[in-house]
Design an enzyme around this catalytic site. Structure first.
Site, PDB file in Angstrom:
ATOM      1  N   ASP A   1      -6.557  -2.478  -2.542  1.00  0.00           N
ATOM      2  CA  ASP A   1      -5.723  -1.560  -3.322  1.00  0.00           C
ATOM      3  C   ASP A   1      -5.269  -2.236  -4.619  1.00  0.00           C
ATOM      4  O   ASP A   1      -5.337  -1.654  -5.708  1.00  0.00           O
ATOM      5  CB  ASP A   1      -4.487  -1.133  -2.516  1.00  0.00           C
TER       6      ASP A   1
ATOM      7  N   ARG B   1       5.478   4.356   5.842  1.00  0.00           N
ATOM      8  CA  ARG B   1       5.121   4.247   7.255  1.00  0.00           C
ATOM      9  C   ARG B   1       5.216   2.794   7.733  1.00  0.00           C
ATOM     10  O   ARG B   1       5.578   1.888   6.974  1.00  0.00           O
ATOM     11  CB  ARG B   1       3.723   4.813   7.491  1.00  0.00           C
ATOM     12  N   ASP B   2       4.871   2.576   8.991  1.00  0.00           N
ATOM     13  CA  ASP B   2       4.950   1.224   9.549  1.00  0.00           C
ATOM     14  C   ASP B   2       3.745   0.425   9.087  1.00  0.00           C
ATOM     15  O   ASP B   2       2.848   0.108   9.856  1.00  0.00           O
ATOM     16  CB  ASP B   2       5.009   1.293  11.090  1.00  0.00           C
ATOM     17  N   GLU B   3       3.717   0.116   7.792  1.00  0.00           N
ATOM     18  CA  GLU B   3       2.604  -0.655   7.251  1.00  0.00           C
ATOM     19  C   GLU B   3       3.126  -1.504   6.096  1.00  0.00           C
ATOM     20  O   GLU B   3       3.449  -2.650   6.278  1.00  0.00           O
ATOM     21  CB  GLU B   3       1.466   0.267   6.834  1.00  0.00           C
TER      22      GLU B   3
ATOM     23  N   TRP C   1     -12.121  -5.942  -1.117  1.00  0.00           N
ATOM     24  CA  TRP C   1     -10.749  -6.368  -0.798  1.00  0.00           C
ATOM     25  C   TRP C   1     -10.634  -7.847  -1.174  1.00  0.00           C
ATOM     26  O   TRP C   1      -9.893  -8.210  -2.085  1.00  0.00           O
ATOM     27  CB  TRP C   1     -10.444  -6.118   0.683  1.00  0.00           C
TER      28      TRP C   1
ATOM     29  N   HIS D   1       0.586   6.117  -2.358  1.00  0.00           N
ATOM     30  CA  HIS D   1      -0.379   5.013  -2.368  1.00  0.00           C
ATOM     31  C   HIS D   1      -0.934   4.983  -3.784  1.00  0.00           C
ATOM     32  O   HIS D   1      -1.346   6.008  -4.284  1.00  0.00           O
ATOM     33  CB  HIS D   1      -1.539   5.390  -1.447  1.00  0.00           C
TER      34      HIS D   1
ATOM     35  N   ASP E   1       0.830  -1.215   0.000  1.00  0.00           N
ATOM     36  CA  ASP E   1       0.000   0.000   0.000  1.00  0.00           C
ATOM     37  C   ASP E   1       0.859   1.257   0.000  1.00  0.00           C
ATOM     38  O   ASP E   1       0.501   2.251  -0.596  1.00  0.00           O
ATOM     39  CB  ASP E   1      -0.967   0.008   1.190  1.00  0.00           C
TER      40      ASP E   1
ATOM     41  N   GLU F   1      -2.457   8.869  -0.848  1.00  0.00           N
ATOM     42  CA  GLU F   1      -3.448   7.954  -0.280  1.00  0.00           C
ATOM     43  C   GLU F   1      -4.835   8.592  -0.235  1.00  0.00           C
ATOM     44  O   GLU F   1      -5.831   7.927  -0.479  1.00  0.00           O
ATOM     45  CB  GLU F   1      -3.018   7.587   1.148  1.00  0.00           C
TER      46      GLU F   1
HETATM   47  C1  BGC Z   1      -4.112   0.947   3.975  1.00  0.00           C
HETATM   48  C2  BGC Z   1      -4.998   0.941   2.760  1.00  0.00           C
HETATM   49  C3  BGC Z   1      -5.950  -0.208   2.932  1.00  0.00           C
HETATM   50  C4  BGC Z   1      -6.804   0.210   4.104  1.00  0.00           C
HETATM   51  C5  BGC Z   1      -7.934  -0.695   4.379  1.00  0.00           C
HETATM   52  C6  BGC Z   1      -4.961   1.292   5.156  1.00  0.00           C
HETATM   53  O1  BGC Z   1      -4.246   1.308   6.325  1.00  0.00           O
HETATM   54  O2  BGC Z   1      -3.028   1.788   3.808  1.00  0.00           O
HETATM   55  O3  BGC Z   1      -4.368   1.081   1.595  1.00  0.00           O
HETATM   56  O4  BGC Z   1      -6.659  -0.586   1.840  1.00  0.00           O
HETATM   57  O5  BGC Z   1      -6.034   0.412   5.254  1.00  0.00           O
HETATM   58  O6  BGC Z   1      -8.622  -0.220   5.432  1.00  0.00           O
END
Ligand code: BGC
Length: 899
Positions: free
Chosen positions: A496, A487-489, A548, A774, A483, A753
């Site tokens: 997406d 960041r911490d993700e 999703w 994003h 995504d 994003e």
């Molecule tokens: C992500 C998104 C994702 C979404 C879903 C976010 O934290 O960065 O790209 O689809 O959460 O809730």
């Protein structure tokens, strides 16, 4: 007369000369070159031999397909002698163009089979004798500045090495190698290959991809060393948010098998086992999210070459294997690609300098510094500046900080190897003398997918939007579709990926990338069939959110449409059926009421709330329709009937529950209308009514969109397909908030994003979720390619076998166009205006046809070259209707003039 077509760009499983093929029947494909119009391939012949010499000597000892009467040039499965582990297959192809004589043979190409461990070929478990090795690591003591404080999973990198001798001439050598973690392998001081962050990210509990390198030239006569650095990577490092780590294990491990074949036919193996020695590396930690800390004073010079004294190195720990299957890597590697020179050097104070790359990237900084041993340079990263300093709040808990401790004694250049960041600005801080002369460049890191699409038009703002789409994709396709890179993700959110996949195919060849990720998607499927919200499923562990989870159906369907490959359907079929069975079982009345998991809705829509049950039901109906199409394409007749019926039933339930007789749809949002129209859920009489409401909403807001992730990709395509291209254009050119051009007008170099990531009235959005990199809202890229330039595949003949050329012209542009390297070769379409006249240039590769629709509201005569289209060579079926001149062309280049 001999044939005119020459096959080029031969690929096996979509890759050029791949090694480590695990399938017994890789799919072969080629493009064709040849001059002239209307060229067709009428037959092909493939020869496969155990060596290129055998091939040219005419001995196809593995497979001779003979002449196969067919226009197919991709998705052709190898049907020869079953190949054993390590086998190398050389192949070539020739084609017929309708005349008696074949064209010339292609240049030979090859693929090489990997080592055993699953797949369809002939493999022996004994192929692998390597054992997993590691060095148990404790977190370091507190490092200067408390940089590792509270982060237990930050451990030093591990160096491993093993000397060996070679006493005979070597014919070939291969390194089969992987890590639970990430690795960089070396032989005799040289880095093996040019991958980084290998082996990439999968669910390591199920699958372990390995790489194969041809290392023949690295092996020396006499003393040799094979070595590696290993780091935690996705295996045991930080992944996702809230300092989550050690998803798959507690320490990085390494597995390697070097196989040497001598001229005399004898072989030797050097495989990881208890005889390897290990030591801490100079990196005191190296983590994807937190950064890398490299102390150059600790660099054990010469450790990766013969002659190094490793007597004080430790014994490795040998682990028992888990149940994960070893599989040859199916996709393009991650590489450190281009160097990005900064556009600006900003001196903050005498200890701090910021370099502005002018482009938001995923990757690293490479610094050059000089100073005394032990001097520390700290690197921090950000996407934006705020009042002259780094804006890092939106990185959340990603420390994204690198540290370099100088070795001293002259100029030192350093670039970390086991981390990456998302940034445009890199800040260096340290001793004034060091900072005064320090320099930095950016280094982009990503999956090395081949660029296939280029779009360009006369408006620089749109060109910048397009560049942002491409960068957003490159920055986020890093082993998996993430995504965001900062960041911490950095997770593989399925929603997406689902909304963006069609756009992704227009800029890069993403077939290997997504074929690999679809395996991950299926690995992450819940036992009852629900697909997951993120893939690989780390951190989140929830499934089944509409739009999703539906990625599990939409992604394979899209890949089939774009690449014409039905194997992706077959590979995913059972998983897709289980998915829809599960929804049906839990929702007996045709609306997706139950089990919507995280139910994100039309994520990040703006001033519009679309009913979530409606979104779920809509996607269910859409999935069923796509399944029926995929069933037909693979001759699953019963399934086709079943899913058609499912589609009708869900569509009826949708209309009954959410659609009124005047065509208004529950919620009244743009996304609700777009879904209903795009997913084929409305009966004919309601289509024009629903459209009117959609357009009215857009216009009533002053030509502004409200769509979030879910609706945005349908906006311009649906408006265009239903005769409202004017509204689509108006949205494209809109630069007031919210719009695609608003970020462009405010300096964006990637897709944000959120529509309101930064606004003039509010400044930055809540840093709790505000990435500037994003790709989802960049899904308008598919419309730029398919409608503005006009290049699309015909759904009735997927894989660009039949092309649709439908350029749209608007008075705000002087010209627009694109090239696209389809699976069948290069397609080009562009237009430009010259007073009242519009020129359209179209090129098709051999063995394709196109239906061309040229806008011609005045019904003017259409000229091709210098003659009326009706009499031009290679053109047929000319007819004019509804302000469009439609015609059919074969391969070749055409120059049309209207008016
Ligand atoms: C992500 C998104 C994702 C979404 C879903 C976010 O934290 O960065 O790209 O689809 O959460 O809730």
């Amino acid at each position: 007369m001999s044939g005119t077509l020459t096959p080029t760009n031969l690929r096996a499983d979509y890759l050029v000369n791949p090694m480590g093929i695990q399938s017994g029947a890789p799919l072969l494909s080629w493009e064709l070159s040849g001059d002239g119009r209307g060229l067709r391939q009428t037959a092909w012949q493939v020869e496969v031999a155990s060596s290129p010499d055998a091939l040219t000597a005419g001995s196809a000892n593995l497979w001779d397909s003979g002449k196969v009467v067919s226009g197919k040039q991709s998705g052709i499965a190898y049907e020869g002698v079953p190949l054993e582990s390590r086998a190398r297959a050389s192949w070539r192809v020739r084609t017929w163009d309708g005349t008696d004589q074949p064209g010339a043979w292609s240049q030979p190409s090859h693929w090489e089979v990997g080592l055993g461990g699953g797949g369809l070929g002939v493999f022996r478990v004994a192929d692998w004798s390597a054992k997993w090795i590691s060095l148990p690591m404790a977190p370091d003591d507190p490092l200067p500045g408390g940089i590792n404080e509270g982060l237990d999973a930050l451990v030093p990198t591990t160096l491993v090495r093993r000397p060996f001798t070679v006493q005979r001439p070597v014919r070939r050598a291969r390194l089969y190698v992987t890590a639970r973690g990430v690795y960089e392998a070396r032989i005799n001081g040289a880095i093996v290959g040019d991958h980084t962050l290998a082996p990439g990210w999968v669910d390591y509990n199920r699958r372990q991809p390995y790489q194969v390198f041809n290392v023949t030239d690295l092996i020396a006569d006499g003393d040799n060393v094979v070595a590696a650095t290993i780091a935690p990577g996705w295996f045991s490092g930080y992944v996702g948010w809230r300092d989550n780590s050690r998803h798959y294990g507690t320490e990085a491990q390494f597995l390697a098998q070097l196989e040497i074949e001598y001229d005399d036919g004898e072989t030797d193996r050097v495989a990881t086992d208890q005889d390897w020695r290990a030591s801490d590396g100079p990196a005191r930690y190296a983590d994807l999210i937190m950064g890398e800390y490299h102390d150059a004073r600790l660099d054990p010079t010469g450790w990766d070459a013969p002659g190094f004294d490793d007597s004080d190195w430790r014994r490795v720990r040998v682990s028992t294997p888990n149940s994960a299957v070893l599989v040859g890597d199916l996709s393009e590697p991650v590489r450190a690609l281009e160097v990005i020179e900064p556009v600006n050097r900003i001196a903050v104070d005498d200890r701090t300098v910021i370099f502005d790359l002018g482009q938001n990237i995923a990757g690293r900084a490479r610094i050059t510094v000089s100073g005394p041993a032990g001097s520390i340079v700290r690197l921090r990263f950000a996407e934006w500046l705020q009042e002259g300093t780094l804006y890092t709040e939106n990185l959340r808990r990603a420390r994204a900080t690198d540290t370099y401790v100088l070795a001293g004694g002259g100029q030192e250049t350093w670039e970390p190897r086991f981390t990456f960041h998302g940034f445009q600005y890199v800040e260096l801080s340290g001793d004034p003398d060091v900072i005064a002369t320090a320099t930095a460049v950016g280094r982009f890191v990503g999956s090395d997918t081949r660029r296939v699409g280029h779009f360009e038009c006369s408006d620089d703002r749109i060109n910048q939007l397009y560049r942002n789409i491409v960068w957003g994709q490159r920055d986020n396709f890093l082993s998996i579709p993430t995504d965001c890179p900062q960041r911490d993700e950095r997770l593989g959110w399925t929603g997406d990926a689902q909304v963006f996949i069609r756009t992704a195919t227009t800029t890069m060849d993403v077939m290997p990338f997504f074929r690999k990720w679809m395996v991950d998607v299926i690995d992450a499927q819940r036992a009852d069939g629900a697909f997951s919200d993120v893939v690989p499923n780390a951190v989140i562990l929830t499934h089944s959110a509409p739009a999703w989870a539906d990625c599990g159906i939409i992604a394979p369907w899209t890949l089939w449409q774009v690449y014409g490959d039905t194997r992706i359907i077959d590979d995913c079929w059972d998983a897709m059926v289980r998915y829809l069975d599960n929804i049906e079982r839990r929702n007996p009345d045709g609306r997706w009421v139950n089990d919507r998991g995280n139910d994100f809705g039309d994520w990040l829509s703006i001033d519009a709330n679309t009913d979530k049950e409606l979104i779920g039901t809509g996607f269910w109906g859409y999935d069923a329709r796509l399944m029926a199409e995929m069933a037909r394409a693979t001759d699953r007749h019963d399934a086709a009937a079943r899913f058609e019926a499912m589609h009708r039933r869900v569509a009826e339930a949708f209309v009954a529950a959410y659609v009124a007789e005047d065509g208004t749809i529950r919620s009244g949002t743009q996304t609700a209308y777009l879904m209903a129209l795009r997913f084929g859920l409305l009966p004919d009489h309601l289509i024009p009514l629903a459209l009117e409401h959609l357009v009215a909403d857009i216009r009533a807001r002053g030509t502004l969109l409200t769509t979030g992730f879910v609706g945005v990709s349908y906006l311009c395509p649906v408006l265009t397909a239903h005769g409202h291209a004017d509204a689509a254009w108006d949205l494209l050119f809109q630069d007031r908030f919210p719009s695609w051009l608003y970020p462009v007008a405010h300096g964006a170099t990637t897709i944000w994003e959120r529509w309101d990531g930064w606004t003039e009235h509010k400044g930055f959005q809540d840093p709790g979720m505000n990435s500037f990199n994003h790709y989802s809202l960049g899904s308008i890229g598919e419309w730029l390619m398919a409608s503005v330039a006009g290049i699309d595949t015909d759904p009735e003949a997927p894989g660009f076998e039949r092309v649709r050329i439908t350029p749209l012209v608007d008075h705000r542009l002087d010209h627009a166009g694109a090239t696209y390297d389809s699976i069948r070769g290069r397609i080009a379409s562009s237009w430009r205006r010259d007073g009242e006249t519009i020129h359209f240039d179209v090129t098709l590769p051999p063995n394709t046809t196109a239906t061309v629709r040229l806008p011609n509201p005045g019904g003017a005569p259409v000229i091709e070259g210098s003659v009326p289209v009706e009499t031009a060579e290679g053109i047929s079926g000319v007819r004019a209707r509804d302000g469009v001149t439609e015609l059919v062309i074969g391969s070749g280049s055409y120059a049309f003039r209207v008016g």
